[in-house]
Design an enzyme around this catalytic site. Sequence first.
Site, PDB file in Angstrom:
ATOM      1  CE  LYS A 193       2.860 -33.617 -37.491  1.00  0.00           C
ATOM      2  NZ  LYS A 193       4.085 -32.981 -36.985  1.00  0.00           N
ATOM      3  N   GLY A 246       2.378 -30.073 -47.404  1.00  0.00           N
ATOM      4  CA  GLY A 246       3.702 -30.641 -47.191  1.00  0.00           C
ATOM      5  C   GLY A 246       4.194 -31.271 -48.474  1.00  0.00           C
ATOM      6  CB  SER A 247       6.945 -33.579 -49.083  1.00  0.00           C
ATOM      7  OG  SER A 247       6.604 -34.619 -48.188  1.00  0.00           O
ATOM      8  CB  THR A 248       4.687 -34.836 -53.771  1.00  0.00           C
ATOM      9  OG1 THR A 248       4.386 -33.505 -54.231  1.00  0.00           O
ATOM     10  CG2 THR A 248       3.983 -35.835 -54.667  1.00  0.00           C
ATOM     11  N   GLY A 251       2.094 -36.571 -48.783  1.00  0.00           N
ATOM     12  CA  GLY A 251       0.716 -36.452 -49.258  1.00  0.00           C
ATOM     13  C   GLY A 251       0.184 -37.782 -49.776  1.00  0.00           C
ATOM     14  CD  GLU A 269      -3.352 -26.422 -51.354  1.00  0.00           C
ATOM     15  OE1 GLU A 269      -2.572 -26.244 -52.310  1.00  0.00           O
ATOM     16  OE2 GLU A 269      -4.550 -26.096 -51.386  1.00  0.00           O
ATOM     17  CB  CYS A 304       5.020 -24.963 -51.845  1.00  0.00           C
ATOM     18  SG  CYS A 304       3.855 -23.697 -51.414  1.00  0.00           S
ATOM     19  CD  GLU A 406       9.148 -28.582 -53.208  1.00  0.00           C
ATOM     20  OE1 GLU A 406       8.789 -29.638 -52.681  1.00  0.00           O
ATOM     21  OE2 GLU A 406       8.449 -27.560 -53.246  1.00  0.00           O
TER      22      GLU A 406
HETATM   23  P1  NAP Z   1       6.764 -32.926 -45.005  1.00  0.00           P
HETATM   24  O1  NAP Z   1       7.977 -33.635 -44.633  1.00  0.00           O
HETATM   25  O2  NAP Z   1       5.825 -33.534 -45.966  1.00  0.00           O
HETATM   26  O3  NAP Z   1       6.002 -32.632 -43.625  1.00  0.00           O
HETATM   27  C1  NAP Z   1       4.760 -31.977 -43.594  1.00  0.00           C
HETATM   28  C2  NAP Z   1       3.981 -32.478 -42.394  1.00  0.00           C
HETATM   29  O4  NAP Z   1       3.745 -33.887 -42.520  1.00  0.00           O
HETATM   30  C3  NAP Z   1       4.726 -32.281 -41.094  1.00  0.00           C
HETATM   31  O5  NAP Z   1       3.794 -31.908 -40.097  1.00  0.00           O
HETATM   32  C4  NAP Z   1       5.309 -33.649 -40.859  1.00  0.00           C
HETATM   33  O6  NAP Z   1       5.565 -33.932 -39.514  1.00  0.00           O
HETATM   34  C5  NAP Z   1       4.232 -34.565 -41.387  1.00  0.00           C
HETATM   35  N1  NAP Z   1       4.750 -35.896 -41.727  1.00  0.00           N
HETATM   36  C6  NAP Z   1       6.030 -36.229 -42.041  1.00  0.00           C
HETATM   37  N2  NAP Z   1       6.122 -37.571 -42.276  1.00  0.00           N
HETATM   38  C7  NAP Z   1       4.876 -38.072 -42.112  1.00  0.00           C
HETATM   39  C8  NAP Z   1       4.322 -39.398 -42.231  1.00  0.00           C
HETATM   40  N3  NAP Z   1       5.054 -40.452 -42.574  1.00  0.00           N
HETATM   41  N4  NAP Z   1       3.003 -39.558 -41.998  1.00  0.00           N
HETATM   42  C9  NAP Z   1       2.252 -38.507 -41.655  1.00  0.00           C
HETATM   43  N5  NAP Z   1       2.703 -37.258 -41.529  1.00  0.00           N
HETATM   44  C10 NAP Z   1       4.008 -37.018 -41.758  1.00  0.00           C
HETATM   45  O7  NAP Z   1       7.051 -31.471 -45.557  1.00  0.00           O
HETATM   46  P2  NAP Z   1       8.048 -30.403 -44.959  1.00  0.00           P
HETATM   47  O8  NAP Z   1       9.418 -30.897 -45.166  1.00  0.00           O
HETATM   48  O9  NAP Z   1       7.648 -30.019 -43.593  1.00  0.00           O
HETATM   49  O10 NAP Z   1       7.677 -29.150 -45.867  1.00  0.00           O
HETATM   50  C11 NAP Z   1       8.194 -28.969 -47.130  1.00  0.00           C
HETATM   51  C12 NAP Z   1       7.229 -29.446 -48.203  1.00  0.00           C
HETATM   52  O11 NAP Z   1       5.980 -28.807 -48.086  1.00  0.00           O
HETATM   53  C13 NAP Z   1       7.728 -29.131 -49.590  1.00  0.00           C
HETATM   54  O12 NAP Z   1       7.572 -30.222 -50.449  1.00  0.00           O
HETATM   55  C14 NAP Z   1       6.837 -27.992 -50.033  1.00  0.00           C
HETATM   56  O13 NAP Z   1       6.697 -27.853 -51.399  1.00  0.00           O
HETATM   57  C15 NAP Z   1       5.570 -28.325 -49.368  1.00  0.00           C
HETATM   58  N6  NAP Z   1       4.732 -27.139 -49.244  1.00  0.00           N
HETATM   59  C16 NAP Z   1       3.617 -27.041 -50.001  1.00  0.00           C
HETATM   60  C17 NAP Z   1       2.822 -25.916 -49.934  1.00  0.00           C
HETATM   61  C18 NAP Z   1       1.561 -25.786 -50.737  1.00  0.00           C
HETATM   62  O14 NAP Z   1       0.722 -25.012 -50.365  1.00  0.00           O
HETATM   63  N7  NAP Z   1       1.394 -26.503 -51.812  1.00  0.00           N
HETATM   64  C19 NAP Z   1       3.171 -24.899 -49.057  1.00  0.00           C
HETATM   65  C20 NAP Z   1       4.344 -25.016 -48.311  1.00  0.00           C
HETATM   66  C21 NAP Z   1       5.107 -26.152 -48.395  1.00  0.00           C
HETATM   67  P3  NAP Z   1       7.061 -33.709 -38.911  1.00  0.00           P
HETATM   68  O15 NAP Z   1       7.355 -32.289 -39.059  1.00  0.00           O
HETATM   69  O16 NAP Z   1       6.904 -34.133 -37.506  1.00  0.00           O
HETATM   70  O17 NAP Z   1       7.975 -34.577 -39.727  1.00  0.00           O
END
Ligand code: NAP
Length: 502
Positions: A193, A246-248, A251, A269, A304, A406
């Site tokens: 996804k 994605g976000s903490t 996660g 991650e 990130c 962040e």
């Molecule tokens: P996000 O909001 O956590 O979304 C990541 C993924 O999770 C997306 O596919 C999102 O779908 C899905 N998601 C959102 N809400 C959900 C829920 N309630 N239940 C299940 N899945 C859900 O993160 P983002 O805003 O896309 O990305 C930014 C974050 O990613 C930042 O915190 C960044 O630090 C982190 N990141 C970490 C790394 C690493 O390797 N550590 C690398 C890059 C980014 P939708 O898009 O459809 O909402």
Amino acid sequence: MNFPTKSVAEWTAYAESLTWPEAMVIDGKHRAGKDEARVDLVTPRDGSVVTTVPYATEDELELAVAAARKAFDEGPWPRMAPKQRKELMLAWVALMEEHRTELATMLSVEMGKPIADAWGIELRALINSYRWYAEMADKELDEVSPVGDDDLALITREPVGVVAVVTPWNFPLTLSAWKIAPALAVGCTVVHKPADLTPLTAVRIAELALEAGIPAGVLNVLPGRGSVIGKGLGLHKAVDSLAFTGSTEVGRAYMEYAAQSNLKRVWLELGGKSPNIILPDAPDLQTAIDTAAWGIFFNTGQMCTAPSRLIVHQDVADEVIAGVLAAAKKYAPGDPFDDSTTMGPLASMSRRAEVQAHVDRALADGSTLEIGGGAIDLEGVLAGGAYYQPTVFTNVAPDSSLAQNEVFGPVLSVTTVKDEDEAIRVANNTDYGLAAGLWTANVSTVHRLARRIRAGTVWVNCYEEGDLTVPFGGFKMSGNGRDKSRHALEKYTELKTTYIKL
Ligand code: NAP
Ligand code: MG
């Protein structure tokens, strides 16, 4: 192959000529999904609607998980000779290379990454990651334990099964490849996804997998909402392992989904608020300064690992701050289709509003705004784009909102410290532990301080350097498990002991 330099007009015309995927990939077939579920794909370059995206509903979710389950349980993929999987994956890599410019352009349209970075950095990383793990498919050997003459004990790795991969939009192809490539190489099947902002490049990758001859059901891609498809995968009992970037906050939700369902393995991650410590004996202060600026403005700060907390020793603080402010001017936001653009838009207008909220809070907290601090509406065709100024705050208190949260945007927080101990205290004063930077020429200081920093990666006299051979991931609330390197295989395999009495 070299970057195909083009004018803005040529890139625009090329982008308009692209054929975007119109359907999801499930069980080796294109599935359009329900008409009423389609959503618009909006480019942050100018705010225009490019095409519509087929969004999966619960029906497609069930089909995709069943297809991945069948492809795993009945094969052929997990039972193929590893060298056969390798050959198929290498054929896929060849198609990614052939379609490099198309994929880079789609990526640039989807999330606004400058085309030169999309082509030169992200597509290179994508291709290298798939090639590296394809090559690894037939190079991991199992173990025999020394249990004596009367027994034989085998320690073997088996693919864990159906893997759900849920990814963000900032480095969407690379971060997905870091999970999908090792999972497939060891014989797992995948339901991916992608993030809402970058769905169609992910579908395109799966179309190329089919073209390369990778069997039906091995890689299924479901564009859709996190709250529906992500959550559905997290709760699904037929999913054995889930790899998330994605976000903490999200996660944490995945750990809850696993706890509520089948205790699937969950690998996270997550976010970061990475410290970057500059000491007076940095080997080349100008390189430290330029790298500090590049680190926070590259990819419009949507990293990130971004070195978002610059921690600078008081003896060089004035010089470093002046240098970073001068360097920030080189990141004037520009058109992602201009080959010379160093910083594109944020990935969406709603992301831009979130970045602004962080900046407003930093102002209210009493941090000093040195440069930037606001959105920019560019002129002409780019008027509807999500552009934001490179922004630097100084005098940021280590416990303030800006130092703790962040931003995921081009916003640097600078804190001045009096000595090494204070630098380490401030560096570790965070819930995160993804990465850190350290600038010093003293080899003893390097080792002493690198050991004290609680982070998965410590970059010394560099930042964001890497190689597929080294693991990537976080301490503390930046996650668990590692992407890249041989260590990533742990997420996608189970260890089996077979103990035989001879
Ligand atoms: P996000 O909001 O956590 O979304 C990541 C993924 O999770 C997306 O596919 C999102 O779908 C899905 N998601 C959102 N809400 C959900 C829920 N309630 N239940 C299940 N899945 C859900 O993160 P983002 O805003 O896309 O990305 C930014 C974050 O990613 C930042 O915190 C960044 O630090 C982190 N990141 C970490 C790394 C690493 O390797 N550590 C690398 C890059 C980014 P939708 O898009 O459809 O909402
Ligand atoms: Mg999100």
